[in-house]
Design an enzyme around this catalytic site. Sequence first.
Site, PDB file in Angstrom:
ATOM      1  N   CYS A  86       3.083  -2.031  40.136  1.00 40.46           N
ATOM      2  CA  CYS A  86       3.778  -3.206  39.599  1.00 40.46           C
ATOM      3  C   CYS A  86       4.326  -4.078  40.740  1.00 40.46           C
ATOM      4  O   CYS A  86       3.516  -4.717  41.422  1.00 40.46           O
ATOM      5  CB  CYS A  86       4.854  -2.762  38.623  1.00 40.46           C
ATOM      6  SG  CYS A  86       5.246  -3.994  37.383  1.00 40.46           S
ATOM      7  N   HIS A 194       2.567   1.684  35.048  1.00 35.64           N
ATOM      8  CA  HIS A 194       3.416   2.617  35.790  1.00 35.64           C
ATOM      9  C   HIS A 194       3.022   4.070  35.544  1.00 35.64           C
ATOM     10  O   HIS A 194       3.569   4.716  34.636  1.00 35.64           O
ATOM     11  CB  HIS A 194       4.871   2.426  35.355  1.00 35.64           C
ATOM     12  CG  HIS A 194       5.502   1.157  35.796  1.00 35.64           C
ATOM     13  ND1 HIS A 194       6.401   1.089  36.842  1.00 35.64           N
ATOM     14  CD2 HIS A 194       5.360  -0.112  35.349  1.00 35.64           C
ATOM     15  CE1 HIS A 194       6.799  -0.157  37.012  1.00 35.64           C
ATOM     16  NE2 HIS A 194       6.179  -0.915  36.115  1.00 35.64           N
ATOM     17  N   GLU A 196       3.907   6.626  37.235  1.00 36.23           N
ATOM     18  CA  GLU A 196       5.073   7.481  37.508  1.00 36.23           C
ATOM     19  C   GLU A 196       6.006   7.582  36.307  1.00 36.23           C
ATOM     20  O   GLU A 196       6.865   8.465  36.239  1.00 36.23           O
ATOM     21  CB  GLU A 196       5.837   6.956  38.731  1.00 36.23           C
ATOM     22  CG  GLU A 196       6.755   5.755  38.509  1.00 36.23           C
ATOM     23  CD  GLU A 196       6.013   4.425  38.333  1.00 36.23           C
ATOM     24  OE1 GLU A 196       4.767   4.406  38.373  1.00 36.23           O
ATOM     25  OE2 GLU A 196       6.706   3.401  38.140  1.00 36.23           O
TER      26      GLU A 196
HETATM   27  N1  GLN Z   1       8.357  -3.275  36.797  1.00 35.37           N
HETATM   28  C1  GLN Z   1       8.111  -4.084  37.832  1.00 35.37           C
HETATM   29  O1  GLN Z   1       7.834  -3.660  38.934  1.00 35.37           O
HETATM   30  C2  GLN Z   1       8.270  -5.574  37.581  1.00 35.37           C
HETATM   31  C3  GLN Z   1       7.593  -6.404  38.657  1.00 35.37           C
HETATM   32  C4  GLN Z   1       8.073  -7.838  38.692  1.00 35.37           C
HETATM   33  N2  GLN Z   1       9.516  -7.851  38.858  1.00 35.37           N
HETATM   34  C5  GLN Z   1       7.656  -8.523  37.391  1.00 35.37           C
HETATM   35  O2  GLN Z   1       8.503  -8.686  36.513  1.00 35.37           O
HETATM   36  O3  GLN Z   1       6.490  -8.857  37.207  1.00 35.37           O
END
Ligand code: GLN
Length: 227
Positions: A86, A194, A196
């Site tokens: 992400c 994600h 994790e």
């Molecule tokens: N969960 C995250 O890593 C979010 C990544 C970034 N802040 C977004 O909103 O796209």
Amino acid sequence: MKFAVIQFPGSNCDRDMYYAAQNALGEEAELVWYEGSNLEGYDAILLPGGFSYGDYLRSGAIASTTDIVTQLKDQADKGVPILGVCNGFQVLLESGLLPGAMLTNRDLKFMCHFEQLVVQNHQTLFTSEYEQNEVISVPIAHQEGNYFCDQSTLTRLRENNQIVFTYQNNPNGSIGDIAGIINERGNVLGMMPHPERAVESRLGSDDGLKLFQSILVNWREHYVAGA
Ligand SMILES: NC(=O)CC[C@H](N)C(=O)O
């Protein structure tokens, strides 16, 4: 095996990533603050999700200019496995370690839910424990997850089998339904979902654990065997 989990100001999935490596996988992990740290000596490097530098300018843009990312490029050149999830993926794109860019989601909204992903390439060091075309359930949580690249880059990604994960039902408008890509060398993976946050069934899915297990299996094969 020793994992580094890099922490930027604004990272918020660093503890999840640490838990995945240390507790779910059972290997050694260290939280590595972005300032004043040295990335030498780690067997894999994890860039967690979050809102580094508050997502100012663009998600991942300011973090990509830090010294630790300069070190990251050196480690990538050495073939060290690097996983960016992400915000971590956004840092990899902003730093040029992976091609393309992230745009705001098609619906202009932050989205946070489970998505079904298709494993498009199970022959990478991050996906060897999955089956080809396996469908896995992994959560997303982002505002700028709409992956974009030009047609020549998309063609190259396809020809080189660098598209590792796609969305079964594209939630954010990503070109080619892309959810994760790998560099040509095969040691740097960026993905918006994600894994994790899906390492134990009580989290709603443990489909992400096989990604960390793949990293470990390949480390054992290529590093321990060669010792
Ligand atoms: N969960 C995250 O890593 C979010 C990544 C970034 N802040 C977004 O909103 O796209």
